[in-house]
Design an enzyme around this catalytic site. Structure first.
Site, mmCIF file in Angstrom:
data_model
loop_
_atom_site.group_PDB
_atom_site.id
_atom_site.type_symbol
_atom_site.label_atom_id
_atom_site.label_comp_id
_atom_site.label_asym_id
_atom_site.label_seq_id
_atom_site.Cartn_x
_atom_site.Cartn_y
_atom_site.Cartn_z
ATOM 1 N N LYS A 65 0.811 -1.198 0.000
ATOM 2 C CA LYS A 65 0.000 0.000 0.000
ATOM 3 C C LYS A 65 0.858 1.266 0.000
ATOM 4 O O LYS A 65 0.450 2.296 -0.526
ATOM 5 C CB LYS A 65 -0.933 0.003 1.211
ATOM 6 C CG LYS A 65 -1.999 -1.081 1.153
ATOM 7 C CD LYS A 65 -2.987 -0.884 2.293
ATOM 8 C CE LYS A 65 -3.661 -2.165 2.722
ATOM 9 N NZ LYS A 65 -4.689 -2.673 1.836
ATOM 10 N N GLU B 293 -2.820 6.519 8.449
ATOM 11 C CA GLU B 293 -3.689 7.368 7.642
ATOM 12 C C GLU B 293 -4.621 8.165 8.524
ATOM 13 O O GLU B 293 -4.973 7.745 9.618
ATOM 14 C CB GLU B 293 -4.552 6.510 6.691
ATOM 15 C CG GLU B 293 -3.783 5.966 5.516
ATOM 16 C CD GLU B 293 -4.659 5.177 4.542
ATOM 17 O OE1 GLU B 293 -5.867 5.025 4.773
ATOM 18 O OE2 GLU B 293 -4.077 4.709 3.544
ATOM 19 N N HIS C 19 -13.702 -3.777 9.046
ATOM 20 C CA HIS C 19 -13.076 -3.496 7.750
ATOM 21 C C HIS C 19 -13.256 -4.614 6.745
ATOM 22 O O HIS C 19 -12.537 -4.687 5.765
ATOM 23 C CB HIS C 19 -11.585 -3.165 7.918
ATOM 24 C CG HIS C 19 -11.330 -2.151 8.996
ATOM 25 N ND1 HIS C 19 -11.842 -0.878 8.934
ATOM 26 C CD2 HIS C 19 -10.666 -2.238 10.159
ATOM 27 C CE1 HIS C 19 -11.495 -0.217 10.025
ATOM 28 N NE2 HIS C 19 -10.784 -1.021 10.792
ATOM 29 N N ARG D 275 -6.744 -8.331 -8.913
ATOM 30 C CA ARG D 275 -7.361 -9.661 -9.044
ATOM 31 C C ARG D 275 -8.854 -9.476 -9.187
ATOM 32 O O ARG D 275 -9.359 -8.364 -9.144
ATOM 33 C CB ARG D 275 -7.095 -10.461 -7.765
ATOM 34 C CG ARG D 275 -7.555 -9.686 -6.539
ATOM 35 C CD ARG D 275 -7.585 -10.513 -5.277
ATOM 36 N NE ARG D 275 -7.592 -9.678 -4.093
ATOM 37 C CZ ARG D 275 -8.667 -9.192 -3.504
ATOM 38 N NH1 ARG D 275 -9.853 -9.432 -4.011
ATOM 39 N NH2 ARG D 275 -8.577 -8.458 -2.428
HETATM 40 P P1 ADP Z 1 -7.586 -4.095 2.918
HETATM 41 O O1 ADP Z 1 -6.442 -4.304 1.994
HETATM 42 O O2 ADP Z 1 -7.429 -4.842 4.163
HETATM 43 O O3 ADP Z 1 -8.874 -4.274 2.204
HETATM 44 P P2 ADP Z 1 -8.077 -1.231 2.794
HETATM 45 O O4 ADP Z 1 -7.011 -0.217 2.745
HETATM 46 O O5 ADP Z 1 -8.794 -1.508 1.513
HETATM 47 O O6 ADP Z 1 -7.469 -2.566 3.370
HETATM 48 O O7 ADP Z 1 -9.135 -0.807 3.886
HETATM 49 C C1 ADP Z 1 -10.205 -1.650 4.271
HETATM 50 C C2 ADP Z 1 -11.369 -0.842 4.839
HETATM 51 O O8 ADP Z 1 -10.962 -0.058 5.968
HETATM 52 C C3 ADP Z 1 -11.939 0.177 3.889
HETATM 53 O O9 ADP Z 1 -12.906 -0.404 3.043
HETATM 54 C C4 ADP Z 1 -12.526 1.223 4.804
HETATM 55 O O10 ADP Z 1 -13.780 0.835 5.285
HETATM 56 C C5 ADP Z 1 -11.598 1.218 5.976
HETATM 57 N N1 ADP Z 1 -10.595 2.279 5.843
HETATM 58 C C6 ADP Z 1 -9.417 2.181 5.192
HETATM 59 N N2 ADP Z 1 -8.745 3.341 5.249
HETATM 60 C C7 ADP Z 1 -9.499 4.189 5.973
HETATM 61 C C8 ADP Z 1 -9.327 5.545 6.424
HETATM 62 N N3 ADP Z 1 -8.251 6.242 6.136
HETATM 63 N N4 ADP Z 1 -10.316 6.101 7.168
HETATM 64 C C9 ADP Z 1 -11.430 5.397 7.484
HETATM 65 N N5 ADP Z 1 -11.635 4.124 7.116
HETATM 66 C C10 ADP Z 1 -10.686 3.516 6.370
HETATM 67 P P1 ADP Z 2 -10.483 -6.575 0.203
HETATM 68 O O1 ADP Z 2 -9.038 -6.972 0.081
HETATM 69 O O2 ADP Z 2 -10.690 -5.206 -0.343
HETATM 70 O O3 ADP Z 2 -11.064 -6.777 1.550
HETATM 71 P P2 ADP Z 2 -12.192 -8.786 -0.673
HETATM 72 O O4 ADP Z 2 -13.354 -8.509 0.138
HETATM 73 O O5 ADP Z 2 -12.362 -9.156 -2.106
HETATM 74 O O6 ADP Z 2 -11.244 -7.508 -0.810
HETATM 75 O O7 ADP Z 2 -11.377 -9.909 0.104
HETATM 76 C C1 ADP Z 2 -10.044 -10.082 -0.149
HETATM 77 C C2 ADP Z 2 -9.486 -11.308 0.466
HETATM 78 O O8 ADP Z 2 -9.667 -11.317 1.852
HETATM 79 C C3 ADP Z 2 -10.088 -12.564 -0.069
HETATM 80 O O9 ADP Z 2 -9.015 -13.361 -0.420
HETATM 81 C C4 ADP Z 2 -10.822 -13.199 1.054
HETATM 82 O O10 ADP Z 2 -10.594 -14.583 1.055
HETATM 83 C C5 ADP Z 2 -10.190 -12.557 2.264
HETATM 84 N N1 ADP Z 2 -11.230 -12.313 3.237
HETATM 85 C C6 ADP Z 2 -12.291 -11.508 3.109
HETATM 86 N N2 ADP Z 2 -13.093 -11.570 4.188
HETATM 87 C C7 ADP Z 2 -12.496 -12.452 5.039
HETATM 88 C C8 ADP Z 2 -12.819 -12.984 6.332
HETATM 89 N N3 ADP Z 2 -13.934 -12.640 6.964
HETATM 90 N N4 ADP Z 2 -11.949 -13.862 6.902
HETATM 91 C C9 ADP Z 2 -10.836 -14.226 6.260
HETATM 92 N N5 ADP Z 2 -10.486 -13.786 5.036
HETATM 93 C C10 ADP Z 2 -11.292 -12.913 4.434
HETATM 94 MG MG MG Z 3 -9.411 -3.233 0.529
#
Ligand code: ADP
Ligand code: ADP
Ligand code: MG
Length: 659
Positions: A116, A200, A235, A297
């Site tokens: 990231k 952040e 999240h 992906r």
């Molecule tokens: P991941 O790779 O685990 O999906 P993300 O960076 O996409 O991590 O963040 C997952 C979730 O956390 C986001 O969908 C949002 O709901 C919350 N989130 C991430 N960054 C912020 C932020 N700066 N402020 C508030 N919520 C956040």
């Molecule tokens: P993001 O990375 O933005 O959260 P996705 O929701 O598509 O995107 O989920 C990404 C990955 O995180 C997937 O590989 C999924 O298997 C894993 N994942 C999502 N939710 C869970 C959960 N509740 N427990 C474990 N792994 C999870």
């Molecule tokens: Mg994400």
């Protein structure tokens, strides 16, 4: 097009990819671990290769074994699905080095977005707005503390290698930063093997809006509009929809342009998702959204985009990987109606969303107008090795309220037996006011957690039934009819039972009246219980002139009764003598599910106060902290770090004493 592809994944996504491949006349091979030897994906594929042990690193995460399997089956290409190796640049490289096609972006693009911190820096230079914060290499705790104060609390710390919402912590005050950092780093290290953190600005009323992008080998990049994934818990996405409510043409253009710019910046090929966070404290505005990360992906929630665009995203993935140009131009893509997806998990909302294991005895979903992407079928086991996702429910309608109506009804009509599921929670969520009115935000679930997870306290008849069932099979094997029969032989018999339910103890007297007939005295009245019939763990019971269908699940020290869509949990302090006191009930710290003991935070003789964390367990990729039920002295610790424990195992015992 390819002749044969290997799918290096499992569960619903493997099944979903197989479906499209077969429709296109592409043969499929897949891999399975020991835990998945009878799994649906292995059955649906044309061939399936046993790849290794149940633990992911011995199977689905083994680059070597996946490539070996692809070669063995003569596949031309590998589809990684999501999770596992899907965003692993080394894997993509190894696939290509083996002379196979990786169905996904180039390794370079995965690498550019894999961290990231690097992704944010790259996006900033491509002119894409990013969330304000710190994403430097220096991880000195003092420096991080300084950066956090500069950014201003609350802040969000997140692992630079993160995904799936793991290892993230919201921090309200400077004093909380050190312990939050420690916990987040520990989780990140375990999940991603890397514990560097980003800081952040924590946006206060954010919405998660992401844009689906697609690129090909001929320099074309399009977006397939947005998805709103603001309904999240810890999240992690719970219900997703497309398009995003309240979206204006101007904002859609701005987000779509930014997403395409992001994809072009890394010469992107294949399916990708650019995730943005929008600050909606003053509504949706084109200058109030920021880049969060790009997932290189297919996303779990891709079906909502398929529902509104009519595009099969897996088909596009296969075509693009095979060298074909994108099937459609931007101007040919249109939004049709509205779609929702609900993620159905084996987790117990009422117990802090504890992931559950179990065999699915029954799984019923409505068929008409509902798409179910499932990776399991009746009789399959939800094991502790992988994510507890049971199925995804996807619905489509002409507009938002129609589609949401379909979702609510479909959830209500669904039934899963054998394991707990979050269907009840999803149903309530689909009716939640702010969500229904089109105003979701990422804090909505947390703010309304109590209402969304509340289950009405068990009625006295349910407690009475639990009392009878707690006596079953104790001395005569597991068949209740047996036991009940013995009771009958002995004539009128009675036993005293103590149960713990919803935080208090109930003392009841159970009197056997005849075959399958009981009278339960709960101190206030006499409740008649009659067993009408039984199919496996499902009983038909008559009480107070009403018949109910009850599903019974037993643990070593607990009994779970499910009826009318609610689960009622009872702890059985000591099933044989029924003299347990209040203290004895709270004095045993019991593993609520099978898992690993990660941290033991206490030792013999320690004084602990109510709520103190004693044991940290890891179960099904989730960390659980088990706390002391009251002020006490630790009598003995029966668990050690790294130990595998089964459900119901006593981990710590407490005795009376002041903390
Ligand atoms: P991941 O790779 O685990 O999906 P993300 O960076 O996409 O991590 O963040 C997952 C979730 O956390 C986001 O969908 C949002 O709901 C919350 N989130 C991430 N960054 C912020 C932020 N700066 N402020 C508030 N919520 C956040
Ligand atoms: P993001 O990375 O933005 O959260 P996705 O929701 O598509 O995107 O989920 C990404 C990955 O995180 C997937 O590989 C999924 O298997 C894993 N994942 C999502 N939710 C869970 C959960 N509740 N427990 C474990 N792994 C999870
Ligand atoms: Mg994400």
């Amino acid at each position: 097009m390819f002749g044969k592809i290997l799918i290096a994944n499992r569960g619903e996504i493997a099944c979903r990819i197989i479906r499209t491949a077969h429709r296109l006349g592409v043969r499929t091979a897949t891999v399975y671990s020991d835990a998945d030897s009878g799994a649906l994906h292995a059955e649906l594929a044309d061939e399936a290769i046993r790849i290794g042990g149940s633990a992911a690193h011995e199977s689905y995460l083994s680059i070597e074994r996946v490539i070996e399997s692809a070669k063995r089956t003569g596949a031309d290409a590998i589809h990684p699905g999501y999770g596992f190796l899907s965003e692993n640049a080394e894997f993509a490289e190894a696939v290509e080095a083996a002379g196979l096609v990786f169905i996904g972006p180039q390794p370079m693009a995965i690498r550019a977005m894999g961290r990231k911190d690097a992704a944010k820096a790259l996006m900033e230079s491509a002119g894409v707005p990013i969330v304000p914060g710190y994403h430097g290499d220096d991880q000195d705790p003092d420096l991080l503390a300084g950066k956090a104060s500069e950014i201003g609390f609350p802040v969000l710390i997140k692992p630079r290698a993160g995904g799936g919402g793991k290892g993230m912590r919201r921090v309200e005050r400077a004093e909380e930063l050190p312990s939050a950092l420690e916990a987040a780093k520990r989780e990140a290290k375990a999940a991603f093997g890397d514990d560097a953190m980003l800081i952040e600005k924590y946006l206060l009323r954010p919405r998660h809006i992401e844009v689906q992008v697609f690129g090909d080998r001929h320099g074309n990049v399009v977006h397939l509009f947005e998805r709103d994934c603001s309904l999240q818990r810890r999240h992690q996405k719970v219900i997703e929809e497309a398009p995003a409510p309240g979206m204006t043409a101007e904002m859609r253009r701005a987000m779509g342009d930014a997403a395409v710019r992001a994809a072009r910046a890394i010469d992107y090929r294949g399916a990708g998702t650019v995730e943005f966070i929008a600050d909606v404290s003053k509504g949706l505005w084109p200058d109030r959204f920021f880049f969060m990360e790009m997932n290189t992906r297919l996303q779990v929630e891709h079906p909502v985009t398929e529902a509104i665009t009519g595009v099969d995203l897996v088909e596009w993935q296969l075509r693009v990987a095979a060298g074909e140009p994108l099937p459609k131009k931007q101007s040919e893509l249109k939004i049709d109606g509205w779609a929702f997806e609900a993620r159905i998990y084996a987790e117990d909302a009422a117990r802090g969303f504890l992931p559950a294991t179990g065999v699915i005895d029954e799984m019923r979903f409505p068929k008409d107008g509902v798409r179910i992407d499932a990776g399991v079928r009746t009789g399959d086991r939800i094991s502790a090795h992988y994510d507890p996702l049971i199925a995804k429910m996807i619905v489509h309608g002409a507009n938002r309220s129609d589609a949401l109506g379909v979702l609510t009804r479909a959830l209500q009509a669904s039934h899963i037996a054998g394991t707990v599921s979050n269907i009840g929670f999803l149903t309530k969520l689909s009716r939640q006011e702010e969500f229904v009115s089109g105003h979701p935000d990422t804090g909505l679930i947390e703010r309304n957690l109590e209402t969304l997870t509340a289950i009405p306290a068990a009625e006295d008849t349910v407690i009475a039934l639990a009392a009878v069932l707690s006596l079953e099979g104790k001395s005569h094997g597991r068949d209740p009819w047996d036991t009940l029969g013995h009771w009958q032989l002995w004539g009128e018999m009675q036993r005293k039972v103590t149960l713990e339910h919803a935080g208090s103890l109930a003392s009841l007297r159970v009197v056997a009246r005849g075959f399958g007939m009981f009278a339960v005295h709960d101190g206030r009245r006499v409740i008649p219980i009659r067993f009408v019939s039984r199919h496996g763990d499902r009983l038909q019971v008559e009480t107070d002139g009403r018949q109910v269908s009850v599903e019974v699940e037993r643990g070593t020290h607990r009994l779970c009764l499910r009826l009318d869509g609610n689960s009622h949990l009872f702890a059985l302090p000591d099933p044989l003598d029924g003299t347990a006191s209040e203290a004895e009930v709270g004095d045993r710290l019991i593993a609520p599910m099978p898992g690993f003991v990660k941290i033991v935070r206490t030792s013999e003789g320690a004084a602990v106060s109510k709520g103190a964390p004693l044991i940290v367990m890891e179960a099904m990729k989730m960390e659980l902290t088990l706390t002391a039920a009251r002020d006490a002295i630790v009598e003995s610790v029966h668990a050690s770090e790294g130990q595998q424990v089964s459900e119901g195992a006593v981990l710590v015992t407490l005795k009376a004493g002041e903390a």
